[in-house]
Design an enzyme around this catalytic site. Structure first.
Site, PDB file in Angstrom:
ATOM      1  N   SER A 153       0.860  -1.184   0.000  1.00 63.21           N
ATOM      2  CA  SER A 153       0.000   0.000   0.000  1.00 63.21           C
ATOM      3  C   SER A 153       0.894   1.230   0.000  1.00 63.21           C
ATOM      4  O   SER A 153       2.053   1.165   0.453  1.00 63.21           O
ATOM      5  CB  SER A 153      -0.903   0.005   1.237  1.00 63.21           C
ATOM      6  OG  SER A 153      -1.562   1.249   1.387  1.00 63.21           O
ATOM      7  N   TYR A 166      -2.770  -0.831  10.010  1.00 64.22           N
ATOM      8  CA  TYR A 166      -2.724  -1.199   8.590  1.00 64.22           C
ATOM      9  C   TYR A 166      -1.413  -0.735   7.958  1.00 64.22           C
ATOM     10  O   TYR A 166      -0.728  -1.509   7.277  1.00 64.22           O
ATOM     11  CB  TYR A 166      -3.916  -0.597   7.842  1.00 64.22           C
ATOM     12  CG  TYR A 166      -3.967  -0.987   6.386  1.00 64.22           C
ATOM     13  CD1 TYR A 166      -4.430  -2.245   6.007  1.00 64.22           C
ATOM     14  CD2 TYR A 166      -3.551  -0.110   5.386  1.00 64.22           C
ATOM     15  CE1 TYR A 166      -4.470  -2.612   4.659  1.00 64.22           C
ATOM     16  CE2 TYR A 166      -3.588  -0.469   4.048  1.00 64.22           C
ATOM     17  CZ  TYR A 166      -4.047  -1.715   3.693  1.00 64.22           C
ATOM     18  OH  TYR A 166      -4.084  -2.080   2.365  1.00 64.22           O
TER      19      TYR A 166
END
Length: 247
Positions: A153, A166
């Site tokens: 990400s 995350y």
């Protein structure tokens, strides 16, 4: 590789495991790999979703996939080893893994993030991924040309406020990919990561509830990089952090 065009038989006779294969990017990748000749092992926690992907692949006339119900939130080393034994007995090797399964967790300041929520995200996004990778590496070594793709990400490459567990998990994912790539350098197995970017998925809607989904590409539209990294054309790529989209 953003405009990479794969030949129809790119993955013919390959055996590829896709985690989080029941929906979103995982489902799109599983169907795309099958459409290019691969036998896909569909791993996920919701069997009804996996069955739907299975049915779509079979209906399209592609190689019959295998449904592997498994929840990375509760995976054990024994389960990972048992999966490896099953794959070896059925296929004799493994040609690729797409580590796609992830959970978002709360988007909150670190000081408000509970230990429990942090641990849950790390379990799925890092620990479960590590467990499968470690257990399946011997099978990947039996392939002539094997590829491991980790899902990263943008917040795992540059930290941003409120992305909490995350973001930390995706930094760890990049680290795992890099360490593994260095260990595998010069072998038949390569390790790379992909940042999908903004994509029309349920996780994206959860992270950005006010965003219009139509502004983002569908999972199917970002598949070129996933095909490139899984097929033989990317044999020279190892330890690379790639993006699925330009910019």
């Amino acid at each position: 590789m953003f405009d990479y065009v794969a030949r129809p038989n790119l993955l013919e006779n390959r055996v590829i495991l896709v985690t989080g294969a029941g929906r979103g990017i995982g489902a799109a990748a599983a169907k795309t790999y099958a459409a290019h000749g691969a036998t896909v092992l569909l791993l996920g926690k919701t069997e009804t979703n996996l069955d739907q992907v299975y049915d779509e692949i079979v209906a399209a006339g592609h190689p019959t996939p295998v449904v592997v119900p498994m929840d990375l939130q509760h995976i054990t080393s024994n389960q990972s080893e048992e999966l490896g034994a099953m794959i070896e007995e059925a296929f004799g090797r493994l040609d690729g893994i797409l580590h796609n399964a992830s959970i978002l967790g709360p988007r909150t300041p670190i000081e408000q993030l509970s230990d429990e929520n942090f641990a849950k995200v790390m379990q799925v996004n890092v620990n479960g991924t590590y467990s499968l990778t470690r257990a399946l590496l011997p099978l990947l070594r039996l392939s002539e040309d094997a590829s491991i793709i980790f899902t990263s990400s943008s917040v795992g490459r540059k930290g941003r406020a409120y992305w909490g567990a995350y973001a930390v998990s995706k930094f760890a994912t990049e680290g795992l990919m890099q360490v593994l790539a260095d260990e595998l350098d010069g072998t038949n197995v390569r390790s790379n990561s992909v940042n999908p970017g903004a994509t029309r998925t349920q996780m994206r809607s959860q992270a950005y509830p006010g965003e219009h989904p139509e502004t983002n590409p569908t999972p199917e539209q970002i598949m070129p990089v996933y095909l490139y990294l899984m097929g033989p054309d990317s044999q020279a790529e190892n330890g690379q952090a790639l993006n699925a989209r330009k910019g």
